[in-house]
Each structure stands twice: as C-alpha cells, then as structure tokens.
Motif scaffolding. Structure first.
Motif, PDB file in Angstrom:
ATOM      1  N   HIS A  46     -40.830 -54.123 -21.181  1.00 32.62           N
ATOM      2  CA  HIS A  46     -41.407 -53.972 -22.507  1.00 32.62           C
ATOM      3  C   HIS A  46     -42.794 -53.315 -22.401  1.00 32.62           C
ATOM      4  O   HIS A  46     -43.348 -53.174 -21.310  1.00 32.62           O
ATOM      5  N   THR A  47     -43.345 -52.945 -23.525  1.00 36.59           N
ATOM      6  CA  THR A  47     -44.654 -52.306 -23.587  1.00 36.59           C
ATOM      7  C   THR A  47     -45.665 -53.249 -24.226  1.00 36.59           C
ATOM      8  O   THR A  47     -45.381 -53.874 -25.248  1.00 36.59           O
ATOM      9  N   ILE A  48     -46.820 -53.354 -23.614  1.00 31.48           N
ATOM     10  CA  ILE A  48     -47.919 -54.139 -24.180  1.00 31.48           C
ATOM     11  C   ILE A  48     -48.765 -53.222 -25.062  1.00 31.48           C
ATOM     12  O   ILE A  48     -49.123 -52.117 -24.668  1.00 31.48           O
ATOM     13  N   GLN A  49     -49.085 -53.688 -26.255  1.00 35.34           N
ATOM     14  CA  GLN A  49     -49.839 -52.869 -27.194  1.00 35.34           C
ATOM     15  C   GLN A  49     -51.282 -52.646 -26.725  1.00 35.34           C
ATOM     16  O   GLN A  49     -51.893 -53.536 -26.141  1.00 35.34           O
ATOM     17  N   LYS A  50     -51.795 -51.458 -26.995  1.00 31.10           N
ATOM     18  CA  LYS A  50     -53.167 -51.139 -26.619  1.00 31.10           C
ATOM     19  C   LYS A  50     -54.166 -52.082 -27.292  1.00 31.10           C
ATOM     20  O   LYS A  50     -55.181 -52.481 -26.704  1.00 31.10           O
ATOM     21  N   SER A  51     -53.883 -52.470 -28.528  1.00 30.53           N
ATOM     22  CA  SER A  51     -54.795 -53.369 -29.246  1.00 30.53           C
ATOM     23  C   SER A  51     -54.920 -54.727 -28.547  1.00 30.53           C
ATOM     24  O   SER A  51     -55.985 -55.350 -28.565  1.00 30.53           O
ATOM     25  N   SER A  52     -53.832 -55.177 -27.911  1.00 27.65           N
ATOM     26  CA  SER A  52     -53.881 -56.457 -27.182  1.00 27.65           C
ATOM     27  C   SER A  52     -54.755 -56.329 -25.945  1.00 27.65           C
ATOM     28  O   SER A  52     -55.557 -57.223 -25.642  1.00 27.65           O
ATOM     29  N   TRP A  53     -54.588 -55.215 -25.206  1.00 30.82           N
ATOM     30  CA  TRP A  53     -55.451 -54.984 -24.052  1.00 30.82           C
ATOM     31  C   TRP A  53     -56.912 -54.871 -24.486  1.00 30.82           C
ATOM     32  O   TRP A  53     -57.813 -55.412 -23.817  1.00 30.82           O
ATOM     33  N   ASP A  54     -57.164 -54.195 -25.575  1.00 28.73           N
ATOM     34  CA  ASP A  54     -58.543 -54.024 -26.051  1.00 28.73           C
ATOM     35  C   ASP A  54     -59.185 -55.366 -26.381  1.00 28.73           C
ATOM     36  O   ASP A  54     -60.352 -55.615 -26.035  1.00 28.73           O
ATOM     37  N   ALA A  55     -58.436 -56.236 -27.063  1.00 22.65           N
ATOM     38  CA  ALA A  55     -58.969 -57.557 -27.410  1.00 22.65           C
ATOM     39  C   ALA A  55     -59.238 -58.382 -26.157  1.00 22.65           C
ATOM     40  O   ALA A  55     -60.249 -59.095 -26.066  1.00 22.65           O
ATOM     41  N   PHE A  56     -58.327 -58.267 -25.194  1.00 20.81           N
ATOM     42  CA  PHE A  56     -58.477 -59.009 -23.936  1.00 20.81           C
ATOM     43  C   PHE A  56     -59.729 -58.569 -23.185  1.00 20.81           C
ATOM     44  O   PHE A  56     -60.518 -59.400 -22.716  1.00 20.81           O
ATOM     45  N   ILE A  57     -59.956 -57.260 -23.071  1.00 13.84           N
ATOM     46  CA  ILE A  57     -61.114 -56.752 -22.339  1.00 13.84           C
ATOM     47  C   ILE A  57     -62.410 -57.015 -23.104  1.00 13.84           C
ATOM     48  O   ILE A  57     -63.463 -57.271 -22.500  1.00 13.84           O
ATOM     49  N   LYS A  58     -62.349 -57.002 -24.413  1.00 18.02           N
ATOM     50  CA  LYS A  58     -63.544 -57.314 -25.198  1.00 18.02           C
ATOM     51  C   LYS A  58     -63.993 -58.741 -24.940  1.00 18.02           C
ATOM     52  O   LYS A  58     -65.193 -59.038 -24.850  1.00 18.02           O
ATOM     53  N   HIS A  59     -63.015 -59.646 -24.791  1.00 20.04           N
ATOM     54  CA  HIS A  59     -63.353 -61.055 -24.544  1.00 20.04           C
ATOM     55  C   HIS A  59     -63.758 -61.288 -23.091  1.00 20.04           C
ATOM     56  O   HIS A  59     -64.676 -62.067 -22.813  1.00 20.04           O
ATOM     57  N   SER A  60     -63.085 -60.626 -22.142  1.00 21.16           N
ATOM     58  CA  SER A  60     -63.360 -60.806 -20.700  1.00 21.16           C
ATOM     59  C   SER A  60     -63.659 -59.441 -20.074  1.00 21.16           C
ATOM     60  O   SER A  60     -62.827 -58.875 -19.356  1.00 21.16           O
ATOM     61  N   PRO A  61     -64.842 -58.890 -20.324  1.00 22.47           N
ATOM     62  CA  PRO A  61     -65.131 -57.511 -19.890  1.00 22.47           C
ATOM     63  C   PRO A  61     -65.214 -57.331 -18.382  1.00 22.47           C
ATOM     64  O   PRO A  61     -65.085 -56.211 -17.894  1.00 22.47           O
ATOM     65  N   LYS A  62     -65.415 -58.398 -17.630  1.00 20.74           N
ATOM     66  CA  LYS A  62     -65.547 -58.284 -16.179  1.00 20.74           C
ATOM     67  C   LYS A  62     -64.305 -58.743 -15.427  1.00 20.74           C
ATOM     68  O   LYS A  62     -64.342 -58.918 -14.210  1.00 20.74           O
ATOM     69  N   VAL A  63     -63.210 -58.922 -16.116  1.00 18.42           N
ATOM     70  CA  VAL A  63     -61.990 -59.431 -15.481  1.00 18.42           C
ATOM     71  C   VAL A  63     -61.447 -58.427 -14.474  1.00 18.42           C
ATOM     72  O   VAL A  63     -61.500 -57.215 -14.683  1.00 18.42           O
ATOM     73  N   ASN A  64     -60.943 -58.941 -13.361  1.00 20.66           N
ATOM     74  CA  ASN A  64     -60.196 -58.125 -12.401  1.00 20.66           C
ATOM     75  C   ASN A  64     -58.720 -58.178 -12.799  1.00 20.66           C
ATOM     76  O   ASN A  64     -58.101 -59.243 -12.760  1.00 20.66           O
TER      77      ASN A  64
END
Length: 434
Positions: free
Chosen positions: A276-294
């Motif tokens: 399946h494909t993960i939506q770009k908006s979901s990735w954006d929200a995730f990185i906004k919350h955890s900007p330093k995540v590996n």
C-alpha cells in the motif's frame, strides 16, 4: 692453635649447620616473595568479584562460586541477576553450550524477583528449544521485568510453537511485570489480544517495541499500542503494519517525540505481495511532530514491487537495499529523500549509476555514509560524487570492482583523488580471495 680452632668452630658452627641455616633463610625469603606475589583471592572485594562474574558464562560462573564462601555469596547477590541471557539449544543440533536446566531451575527459584533485563537466545531451529524458552517464561510470575528479548538466531523456532502455548507464556510476563520498558519479539506468533494485555499493564512504561515478522499482528493491533503507549520512543515493525492512522497516532500531542522508527519492507514471493501507499500528509505530520527521528527502511523486494515507493518526498534517513534495485528507483531516491543520511546498495546490475549518484549528492545534503556492492560507477562520476559531498562522508565503503576506469582516472589514481577530497586516506574495499 687447637684452642683457637675450637673457639672458631664454636662461633661459626659446623658446615652442616651453616648449610641448614642458609636453607632456612632461602625458605623464609621464598615464602615472603610468594606472599607478596600471590594475592589472597578469597579476600578480594566483593564489588570486584561481582564485576568479573558479570562477564562469565553461567556455567563458569557457577563453577567459580564453588571456590570459596566469599565467591559463593557474590554468586547469589541480587545485582548479579538483574541482567541475564538464557541460551537454549539442543545438544544434538548445535555445538554451542546451552544454559544448564538445573541452573535455570536454581535461578528461577532464588532470583526470579531480581531479574529485570532478560533475553532468551534460541541458537538452533529446534521446536524443543523454543518450548524450553516458553516454559521458563511461564515461570517468571514473581518478576518485574524492564526488558524482555526473544532472539532466535535460526528460524523458524518460535513460529513452530502452538500459538496458544506461546501467547500464554508471554502474557504471564506482560501481566506480572507492570514496568516493562523494552520489548523485542521478532519472528514470534504474538497477536493483537496479547498486545492489548501488554498495553493494559505496561502502557506508562513501554519505550521500545521491536516486532518485525509477526504475521498474527494486524495494523489495528499496533495502532492500539501507539494510541495507549504515549512514551514509546523506538518502534520496529514490518511495512504491512504501517498505516496513515499509525503515523497520525504517533504524531498526536499526547505522544512523545519518536526517536527511531525502523520499517522492514520484505517480499518472499515476487508478484504475490501488494504494498500500500502511505500518504504524504501522514509523513508530513509525523516529521512535524518528531523532526529528529531516524527513519530506517530495509528493502528486500523484487524490481517490479518498488512501484508504490519513492513517488513523492519520503523522510527516510537510513536506506538499505538488500536485493538488486534498478537505476530508476535509485533516481527516485535522489529526488524524494532529502533527509537521507546513509545509503547501502547491495546490487544494481550492469548499468553505471553515474547520474543517480550525482543526483543523490546534489539533493541529499545530509548524506554521510554510503556503501555499494555489486554495482558499476565510472571513476570520474565517483570522484565528482565525493567532491560534492566533501568531508561529511564519514563512511565510504565501495568495492574495488564497482569502480570502472575511464579516460580521466585509473584505479591507481582514484585513491589519491578521493583521499584529497575526503581529507583523509581512503582505499576501495577488496574482495576476499578465500
């Protein structure tokens, strides 16, 4: 003269007596030397003995405990049993030493309430070893574990067990621990109901969860963990468990910032797995919350299965391709992975990756490590790649066979040119000849 000789003999004694005196002096000197040179092992500080015991295998530790009373006391100190690894295998299938069954019984009887950091290492693929691990798990009713790891170095192991038997043993730990912070249960038949038990008893303390290759867990099961365990900082799972809902749950205000997310994208049968494909908006929200995540992604796919990936910006930081990957996919990586820190390509084919490497150097400004296996890159393009990345390339692992000499550089010249741009001595890796 006789009187004088007599007086002399009286003063110095006979030759035999003199030799005896000399022997006594040597003996006393030897005893003093041995006393200085030979430490009193029985009177060593217990803290020192404890440090030594922690490095010993269990069987050697048990033998050492029989040396003297002091060492035996250390053997039963609670601090020695806070961290322990059970090694399990069947003698007929492995040359490695297993934890002796009688010692296991003694440990559980006397130290189960001291165990906090426990791992079970099954070093063969036998069902008997996995059953032994479950039997031990089911006895840990008095434990308050903080870390539990089920490690199987040979498959299938835990997956061969009846699911109910494994779940029953695992939930004993989940229910009794109450403060579990780290859980590694890769390649096990854990399921959604058992994860609910985990959450019900350890939601406030769980910080790390690794559960790749757990086919009985659904996206809803892992979502339950993310919804309730707001302190979760590290998560490892298969791609089929990743969802937009999971990323949004990990991005909620209640949730701490995730530090490490590992995703295994695996296909065993080409053409039979739909990704399946993960939506770009979901990735954006995730990185906004955890900007330093590996964000670490391991790909073990066949060429035709890459279509859903790298179609738009993906926040991956560490990217590993375990099977052959096409030029097209690597070109998309250069266009869509601006956060990329590390790239490893095990194989590509016979078409040079010159343009793809240059694009990655241009777009991936944080790239600091790269490894290339069965690929081809012209020497000129590789030098240009290194020149563009500069000294930030802390790890550069390139097989010599990857580099194709051209009109500008030979294999002898590329060593000096690359070393100049890196600011340190560099050589390509050599293929072992054995």
């Amino acid at each position: 003269m006789k009187r004088g000789r007599k007086s002399n003999e009286a003063t110095h004694g006979s030759p035999a007596e003199a030799a005896d005196e000399e022997s006594k002096r040597h003996k006393m000197t030897d005893e003093k030397y041995r006393a200085v040179q030979s430490p009193d092992w029985a009177n060593l500080l217990q803290d020192i003995i404890l440090q030594v015991f922690q490095y010993l295998p269990l069987l050697d530790r048990a033998h050492a405990s029989q040396v003297c009373r002091s060492w035996n006391q250390v053997f039963h100190m609670p601090d020695l049993w806070r961290c322990f690894e059970f090694e399990l295998n069947q003698p007929a299938t492995s040359y490695l030493r297993a934890t002796h069954p009688e010692l296991i019984k003694q440990i559980i009887k006397r130290h189960s309430n001291h165990l906090q950091y426990v791992s079970f290492k099954v070093v063969d693929s036998s069902k008997e070893s996995a059953e032994a691990a479950c039997d031990i798990l089911s006895q840990l009713v008095n434990c308050s574990l903080k870390t539990l790891g089920l490690i199987s170095t040979a498959r299938p192991s835990f997956m061969d067990l009846p699911k109910s038997h494994f779940i029953s043993a695992l939930t004993v730990v989940f229910v009794n621990s109450k403060s579990l912070s780290s859980l590694k249960i890769d390649d096990t038949p854990v399921d959604d109901p058992s994860l609910k038990v985990l959450v019900a008893n350890n939601s406030d303390t769980l910080k790390l969860l690794k559960m790749s290759s757990c086919p009985h867990v659904s996206p809803a099961g892992i979502l339950c963990v993310a919804d309730q365990c707001h302190g979760l900082r590290e998560l490892a799972l298969n791609y089929h468990l990743l969802s937009d809902e999971l990323l949004l749950a990990l991005s909620s205000e209640k949730h701490v910032r995730l530090e490490h997310l590992r995703i295994d994208v695996v296909s065993e049968n080409p053409g039979q797995t739909q990704f399946h494909t993960i939506q770009k908006s979901s990735w954006d929200a995730f990185i906004k919350h955890s900007p330093k995540v590996n964000l670490v992604m391991y790909f073990f796919l066949y060429e035709e299965e890459f279509d859903p990936f790298f179609r738009y910006e993906t926040p991956v930081t560490h990217l590993y391709f375990g099977r052959s990957v096409s030029k097209d996919v690597l070109g998309r990586v250069g266009m869509t992975c601006p956060r990329l820190v590390e790239l490893v390509v095990c194989a590509n084919g016979l078409r040079p990756l010159d343009e793809e490497l240059i694009r990655i150097a241009e777009r991936c400004k944080h790239l600091s490590a790269i490894g290339l296996g069965e690929c081809e890159v012209s020497c000129s393009a590789f030098v240009e790649f290194v020149k563009m990345c500069g000294g930030r390339l802390s790890q550069l692992s390139i097989m010599e066979e990857v580099l194709i000499p051209d009109q500008k550089y030979s294999l002898e010249q590329i060593h000096w040119e690359v070393s100049k741009h890196l600011g340190r001595v560099w050589f390509p890796d050599m293929m072992p000849t054995w």
